[in-house]
Write an enzyme that holds these catalytic residues in place. Structure first.
Site, mmCIF file in Angstrom:
data_model
loop_
_atom_site.group_PDB
_atom_site.id
_atom_site.type_symbol
_atom_site.label_atom_id
_atom_site.label_comp_id
_atom_site.label_asym_id
_atom_site.label_seq_id
_atom_site.Cartn_x
_atom_site.Cartn_y
_atom_site.Cartn_z
ATOM 1 N N HIS A 211 0.808 -1.226 0.000
ATOM 2 C CA HIS A 211 0.000 0.000 0.000
ATOM 3 C C HIS A 211 0.839 1.272 0.000
ATOM 4 C CE1 HIS A 211 1.101 -0.126 4.245
ATOM 5 N NE2 HIS A 211 0.755 1.135 4.310
HETATM 6 C C1 UD1 Z 1 -1.886 5.428 6.254
HETATM 7 C C2 UD1 Z 1 -0.541 5.881 6.817
HETATM 8 C C3 UD1 Z 1 0.500 4.804 6.579
HETATM 9 C C4 UD1 Z 1 0.044 3.468 7.100
HETATM 10 C C5 UD1 Z 1 -1.311 3.132 6.465
HETATM 11 C C6 UD1 Z 1 -1.859 1.814 6.909
HETATM 12 C C7 UD1 Z 1 -0.069 8.306 6.734
HETATM 13 C C8 UD1 Z 1 0.737 9.324 6.054
HETATM 14 N N1 UD1 Z 1 -0.059 7.088 6.152
HETATM 15 O O1 UD1 Z 1 -1.733 5.299 4.846
HETATM 16 O O2 UD1 Z 1 1.702 5.177 7.251
HETATM 17 O O3 UD1 Z 1 0.994 2.481 6.786
HETATM 18 O O4 UD1 Z 1 -2.223 4.182 6.818
HETATM 19 O O5 UD1 Z 1 -3.073 1.562 6.276
HETATM 20 O O6 UD1 Z 1 -0.661 8.576 7.752
HETATM 21 N N2 UD1 Z 1 -9.358 4.939 2.681
HETATM 22 C C9 UD1 Z 1 -10.472 4.148 2.733
HETATM 23 N N3 UD1 Z 1 -10.971 3.830 3.950
HETATM 24 C C10 UD1 Z 1 -10.397 4.242 5.109
HETATM 25 C C11 UD1 Z 1 -9.261 5.059 5.041
HETATM 26 C C12 UD1 Z 1 -8.739 5.382 3.829
HETATM 27 O O7 UD1 Z 1 -11.015 3.751 1.708
HETATM 28 O O8 UD1 Z 1 -10.905 3.896 6.195
HETATM 29 C C13 UD1 Z 1 -8.781 5.263 1.350
HETATM 30 C C14 UD1 Z 1 -9.086 6.672 0.925
HETATM 31 O O9 UD1 Z 1 -9.298 6.677 -0.437
HETATM 32 C C15 UD1 Z 1 -7.795 7.400 1.238
HETATM 33 C C16 UD1 Z 1 -6.756 6.319 1.003
HETATM 34 O O10 UD1 Z 1 -7.379 5.115 1.419
HETATM 35 O O11 UD1 Z 1 -7.627 8.520 0.435
HETATM 36 C C17 UD1 Z 1 -5.486 6.515 1.778
HETATM 37 O O12 UD1 Z 1 -5.770 6.677 3.177
HETATM 38 P P1 UD1 Z 1 -4.777 7.551 4.096
HETATM 39 O O13 UD1 Z 1 -5.237 7.509 5.501
HETATM 40 O O14 UD1 Z 1 -4.552 8.885 3.469
HETATM 41 O O15 UD1 Z 1 -3.391 6.805 3.953
HETATM 42 P P2 UD1 Z 1 -3.003 5.259 3.883
HETATM 43 O O16 UD1 Z 1 -2.494 4.965 2.529
HETATM 44 O O17 UD1 Z 1 -4.070 4.378 4.441
#
Ligand code: UD1
Length: 368
Positions: A211
């Site tokens: 991811h």
């Molecule tokens: C975040 C952390 C990363 C961690 C990862 C574990 C930061 C900078 N990154 O990355 O260090 O390893 O979590 O998962 O804090 N989304 C969903 N459902 C959710 C949350 C997110 O669909 O419940 C989707 C959304 O489209 C979002 C994308 O995932 O834009 C990324 O989520 P985000 O929290 O920005 O970062 P992660 O890639 O999950």
């Protein structure tokens, strides 16, 4: 009675905070207050962990949600500051904020707290990949430089913090709190039916996760990784629980059909903690770009081929089971063969990854 604001936001925070909250229960004079920022909000990325790891319901839920780094961090700062100020104005100020890991919620809580003169303890302090392209590296540097109690999981963290000029009296080597959760849950995981349900045999499949933005946000890099996974699946069945970020990139780059067509690959939704541990703990090999999984595989003594050029957890390479293969298909293939023919180097679990890190952390918090 000391009041601790315990901050969680995203999936990897939950398994780190769970044992700390359990250890607080042994200290009746402590008052932990659990604040969930809502950085992760999907059931499979959040609620499932609360239920399975017996984390109490959050005292405060901020519902921040997703966004660009600036948007998300901005909203986090505004809402966390409000929460801290409200508790001060309500006559119940926090004596300390406790943050874990390196996600945006970790950094934002630290920044909001120090501006209000609330001391911060950082669990998993000092880890450095020295790769500033990683958003987590920026979060780690900011969080550590502003925290006054630096609770470290491995020796490299102590060295990094000293090199950055942190005084020794702020630094404590307490061990790895994530392994507390793993050791507590591994027996329960062994009783799950997921292997049967998926038609897998113990010790004869690979678990894959990916991811990291550096792997999944660029079409050509992601295409290369998929090719590697398809290659792997010709020697071993592959189970791949797909993170929402990765799912959305696979869809938008048009790469999903190729992956779905590969006979040896089982694509799954993100799994809860127990099912995922059931899969990893009984697998032949783990292929991942996750930092936490490098640590868990080390404790489980399962070979881990890490699809990254660097790691902030070097002990998982020097002592553990992890090897960095970047996005090089040949390197991955070479190590995979070593796993399959039994010549892969056997790792061991580092000192203080013993299931008691949270006890040591809470002792430090209560005496700080
Ligand atoms: C975040 C952390 C990363 C961690 C990862 C574990 C930061 C900078 N990154 O990355 O260090 O390893 O979590 O998962 O804090 N989304 C969903 N459902 C959710 C949350 C997110 O669909 O419940 C989707 C959304 O489209 C979002 C994308 O995932 O834009 C990324 O989520 P985000 O929290 O920005 O970062 P992660 O890639 O999950």
């Amino acid at each position: 009675m000391p009041r601790f604001a315990c901050i969680v936001g995203a999936r990897p925070n939950f398994m780190k905070m769970a044992p700390i909250l359990h250890a607080f229960a042994e200290h009746p004079t402590a008052e932990p207050v659990l604040i969930h920022t809502g950085q992760h909000y999907d059931r499979n990325l959040s609620d499932v962990f609360f239920e399975e790891l017996e984390i109490p319901r959050p005292d405060v839920s901020l519902g921040i949600g997703s966004g660009s780094h600036g948007e998300q961090t901005g909203r986090l700062l505004i809402e966390l500051e409000k929460t801290f100020v409200e508790s001060q104005e309500g006559g119940k100020p926090f004596d300390r904020v406790v943050v874990v890991g390196d996600v945006n919620s970790t950094m934002a809580a630290t920044l909001a707290a120090v501006k209000l003169q609330i001391p911060v303890a950082h669990v998993e302090a000092g880890l450095r990949s020295y790769d500033r392209r990683m958003p987590e590296e920026a979060n780690r540097i900011v969080t550590d430089s502003l925290s006054d109690l630096l609770l470290v999981s491995e020796e490299s963290g102590v060295e990094n913090l000293r090199r950055e000029g942190q005084p020794d009296d702020r630094i404590r080597l307490v061990g790895n709190v994530m392994i507390d959760t793993l050791l507590r849950q591994v027996r329960r995981a062994a009783g799950q039916s997921i292997l049967n349900d998926l038609g897998l045999q113990q010790g004869s499949y690979a678990v894959v996760t990916s991811h990291r933005p550096s792997n999944v946000d660029d079409k050509e890099t992601l295409r290369g990784l998929i090719q590697v996974l398809i290659d792997v699946s010709r020697s071993l069945p592959v189970v791949f629980p797909v993170h929402p970020r990765t799912q959305s990139r696979l869809e938008s780059f048009g790469l999903l059909p190729e992956l779905q067509a590969a006979e040896g690959i089982k694509l799954l939704e993100p799994l809860g903690y127990i099912d995922f541990l059931a899969l990893t703990s009984q697998s032949r090999v783990i292929v991942t770009d996750s930092g936490g999984l490098q640590e868990e595989s080390t404790a489980l003594e399962i070979p881990c081929l890490t699809m990254r050029e660097n790691t902030e957890r070097p002990i998982t390479v020097s002592e553990g089971t992890s090897v960095l293969v970047g996005s090089d298909p040949q390197l991955l293939d070479q190590h995979l063969r070593a796993v399959l023919d039994g010549t892969y180097k056997q790792g061991r679990c580092p000192k203080l990854w013993d299931g008691k890190a949270a006890e040591r952390i809470v002792t430090e918090l209560m005496s700080a």
